[in-house]
Write an enzyme that holds these catalytic residues in place. Structure first.
Site, mmCIF file in Angstrom:
data_model
loop_
_atom_site.group_PDB
_atom_site.id
_atom_site.type_symbol
_atom_site.label_atom_id
_atom_site.label_comp_id
_atom_site.label_asym_id
_atom_site.label_seq_id
_atom_site.Cartn_x
_atom_site.Cartn_y
_atom_site.Cartn_z
ATOM 1 N N ASP A 204 51.108 19.611 67.086
ATOM 2 C CA ASP A 204 51.660 18.545 66.255
ATOM 3 C C ASP A 204 53.171 18.546 66.420
ATOM 4 O O ASP A 204 53.712 19.318 67.229
ATOM 5 C CB ASP A 204 51.274 18.749 64.780
ATOM 6 C CG ASP A 204 51.968 19.957 64.142
ATOM 7 O OD1 ASP A 204 52.669 20.708 64.852
ATOM 8 O OD2 ASP A 204 51.810 20.148 62.922
ATOM 9 N N ASP A 206 56.612 18.834 63.967
ATOM 10 C CA ASP A 206 57.048 19.136 62.601
ATOM 11 C C ASP A 206 58.512 18.760 62.405
ATOM 12 O O ASP A 206 59.365 19.142 63.210
ATOM 13 C CB ASP A 206 56.900 20.644 62.331
ATOM 14 C CG ASP A 206 55.498 21.145 62.628
ATOM 15 O OD1 ASP A 206 54.591 20.863 61.837
ATOM 16 O OD2 ASP A 206 55.313 21.814 63.677
ATOM 17 N N ASP A 309 54.064 16.142 60.994
ATOM 18 C CA ASP A 309 54.334 16.633 59.638
ATOM 19 C C ASP A 309 55.781 16.316 59.276
ATOM 20 O O ASP A 309 56.705 16.685 60.003
ATOM 21 C CB ASP A 309 54.149 18.165 59.549
ATOM 22 C CG ASP A 309 52.689 18.569 59.602
ATOM 23 O OD1 ASP A 309 51.825 17.724 59.303
ATOM 24 O OD2 ASP A 309 52.413 19.738 59.937
HETATM 25 P P1 8DG Z 1 51.975 24.177 67.128
HETATM 26 O O1 8DG Z 1 52.076 23.031 66.182
HETATM 27 O O2 8DG Z 1 52.830 24.029 68.320
HETATM 28 O O3 8DG Z 1 50.562 24.483 67.484
HETATM 29 O O4 8DG Z 1 52.518 25.501 66.383
HETATM 30 P P2 8DG Z 1 53.430 25.593 65.104
HETATM 31 O O5 8DG Z 1 54.382 24.446 65.058
HETATM 32 O O6 8DG Z 1 54.004 26.948 65.079
HETATM 33 O O7 8DG Z 1 52.374 25.514 63.918
HETATM 34 P P3 8DG Z 1 52.254 24.544 62.646
HETATM 35 O O8 8DG Z 1 50.846 24.661 62.158
HETATM 36 O O9 8DG Z 1 52.708 23.168 62.950
HETATM 37 O O10 8DG Z 1 53.169 25.230 61.513
HETATM 38 C C1 8DG Z 1 54.560 25.305 61.598
HETATM 39 C C2 8DG Z 1 55.102 26.167 60.491
HETATM 40 O O11 8DG Z 1 55.065 25.519 59.229
HETATM 41 C C3 8DG Z 1 54.294 27.452 60.291
HETATM 42 O O12 8DG Z 1 55.135 28.562 60.511
HETATM 43 C C4 8DG Z 1 53.870 27.447 58.857
HETATM 44 C C5 8DG Z 1 54.861 26.507 58.219
HETATM 45 N N1 8DG Z 1 54.441 25.952 56.938
HETATM 46 C C6 8DG Z 1 55.181 26.117 55.790
HETATM 47 N N2 8DG Z 1 54.546 25.546 54.756
HETATM 48 C C7 8DG Z 1 53.414 25.006 55.234
HETATM 49 C C8 8DG Z 1 52.391 24.276 54.617
HETATM 50 O O13 8DG Z 1 52.397 24.036 53.417
HETATM 51 N N3 8DG Z 1 51.399 23.858 55.438
HETATM 52 C C9 8DG Z 1 51.426 24.119 56.785
HETATM 53 N N4 8DG Z 1 50.419 23.658 57.544
HETATM 54 N N5 8DG Z 1 52.383 24.805 57.392
HETATM 55 C C10 8DG Z 1 53.370 25.254 56.623
HETATM 56 O O14 8DG Z 1 56.247 26.696 55.725
HETATM 57 MN MN MN Z 2 53.655 22.483 64.775
HETATM 58 MN MN MN Z 3 52.571 21.422 61.461
#
Ligand code: 8DG
Ligand code: MN
Ligand code: MN
Length: 385
Positions: A204, A206, A309
């Site tokens: 995704d 962020d 996100d």
């Molecule tokens: P990717 O998307 O490339 O697969 O990996 P990522 O970017 O490391 O994973 P992510 O699932 O998008 O999460 C990014 C960070 O956001 C992760 O360290 C956890 C953090 N995070 C928070 N709060 C929350 C929350 O409420 N929900 C989610 N899903 N993630 C959160 O700090």
């Molecule tokens: Mn991510």
């Molecule tokens: Mn995310």
């Protein structure tokens, strides 16, 4: 040299947040095997075993070179008996029989299939598996029992499981900036998550949004979403308002204080991103209504569904939010565990609380948070624990 190193102590520090973990490392075959077992343990509801394999894999990711013999494991922390056995197998035979068996097992394959659906966690996937469901078609038949989020996840399954490229993340960043700056020209939009750690692909994209004048950011997100929707970019969205109250929100200090879930105003969305390279001459909107759970149909369209996100943080909480949303998930978990057990502090994406001094420790940057914790600063690209 890693933080926490002493003359005769371990050569690798105990906590993942005390180590530097680059994206590319020299022990991929070993960490893949251990992470498969971590995942399998999680699918079986064994959180403790899952964490043990994750920790072992994370230690190997921080090594400066390839592990070549079992003897090199002895000074390393967090390598349990089971992990050692798997490492031995992979070192000697190239593969682990146990891991290969897991990867072929019906439960593992089905759980992978289901948990890759947006909106489906391990608990839901286990329940479906126990009810005898095995395929996405099985789920389609029970469409009405799915949440709105899961329906969207199923509808865009192929696209959402096609990695998001860095160039696509950059395109989306410009789009989000365009949207945000219409309403608040001085707001900042930052790419966080895996892309900030240097990944070239992600599941995704962020973003963290803030404004230097506190409270200016309140209400921004709903305007941004409404504009994106009016331009046809929103395929799905679920927004939540900010439910965090300062100062001294008692929630922070209750049992869930160190949790990764935070209470910022946020939007979990699926955006419709125009394809940059191919299909330029397709008629606009072709296939736009299609249900795309089968492979191949994405290529026939001029657009791709991408998970985005959006999180809005008040300026004073921004460094904590940035640290929390940059990840990796394991790095975050280790930071919070280190804070709690080594420093008697509670860290989350909103604040840092010192239990001995009974006060919140403010920070204007990520560096200051590491300083409060007595940790050597770890830059984002070294947080791939
Ligand atoms: P990717 O998307 O490339 O697969 O990996 P990522 O970017 O490391 O994973 P992510 O699932 O998008 O999460 C990014 C960070 O956001 C992760 O360290 C956890 C953090 N995070 C928070 N709060 C929350 C929350 O409420 N929900 C989610 N899903 N993630 C959160 O700090
Ligand atoms: Mn991510
Ligand atoms: Mn995310």
């Amino acid at each position: 040299v890693h933080a926490g190193v002493t003359e005769d102590g371990p050569r690798v520090a105990l906590y993942g947040c005390q180590r530097r973990t680059p994206l590319a490392h020299s022990n991929q075959a070993l960490t893949d095997a251990l992470e498969t077992l971590a995942e399998e343990a999680g699918f079986g509801g064994s959180e403790g075993r899952s964490l043990a394999f994750t920790r072992a894999a994370s230690v190997l990711k921080s090594l400066p070179g390839p592990l070549t013999s079992l003897g090199e494991l002895s000074p390393l922390p967090c390598i349990g008996e089971h992990s050692r056995k798997v490492i031995q197998e992979v070192l000697e035979d190239g593969v682990s029989v146990e891991v290969e068996r897991v990867k072929l097992s019906e439960r593992y394959r089905t759980m992978k299939l289901f948990t890759k659906i947006f909106g489906v966690g391990v608990k839901t996937a286990i329940r479906w598996y126990q009810e005898g469901l095995r395929t996405l078609a099985d789920l389609q038949e029970r469409h009405t029992e799915l949440t709105r989020e899961q329906q969207a996840g199923l509808q865009h399954y192929t696209d959402l499981n096609t990695p998001v490229e860095r160039s696509e993340a950059d395109t989306i960043e410009r789009l989000v900036q365009e949207a945000v700056w219409q309403f608040l020209p001085d707001a900042s939009v930052m790419l966080t998550g895996g892309f900030r750690r240097g990944k070239q692909q992600g599941h995704d994209v962020d973003f963290l949004i803030t404004h230097p004048q506190e409270d200016k950011e309140v209400g921004l997100l709903s305007k941004v979403i409404r504009w994106l929707d009016s331009q046809g970019f929103i395929l799905y969205q679920h927004s939540q308002r900010n439910t965090y109250q300062l100062p001294g929100d008692p929630e922070l200090l209750s049992s869930g204080g160190g949790s990764s879930m935070d209470r910022f105003e946020r939007c979990f969305s699926i955006l419709r991103l125009a394809r940059l390279t191919q299909d330029k001459d397709l008629p606009p909107g072709s296939g736009a209504q299609g249900i795309c759970t089968q492979g191949g149909c994405g290529a026939a369209r001029g657009w791709k569904a991408v998970r985005v996100d959006l999180v809005v943080a008040p300026f004073s909480q921004f460094p904590f939010a940035l640290l929390g949303w940059t990840g990796s998930r394991h790095f975050e978990r280790e930071l919070r565990r280190f804070a709690k057990h080594k420093r008697k502090m509670i860290l989350n994406s909103h604040a840092l609380y010192d239990m001995a001094q009974q006060m919140f420790l403010p920070a204007a940057s990520e560096e200051e948070i590491f300083q409060h914790l007595g940790l050597e600063y770890v830059p984002p690209t070294e947080r791939n624990a």
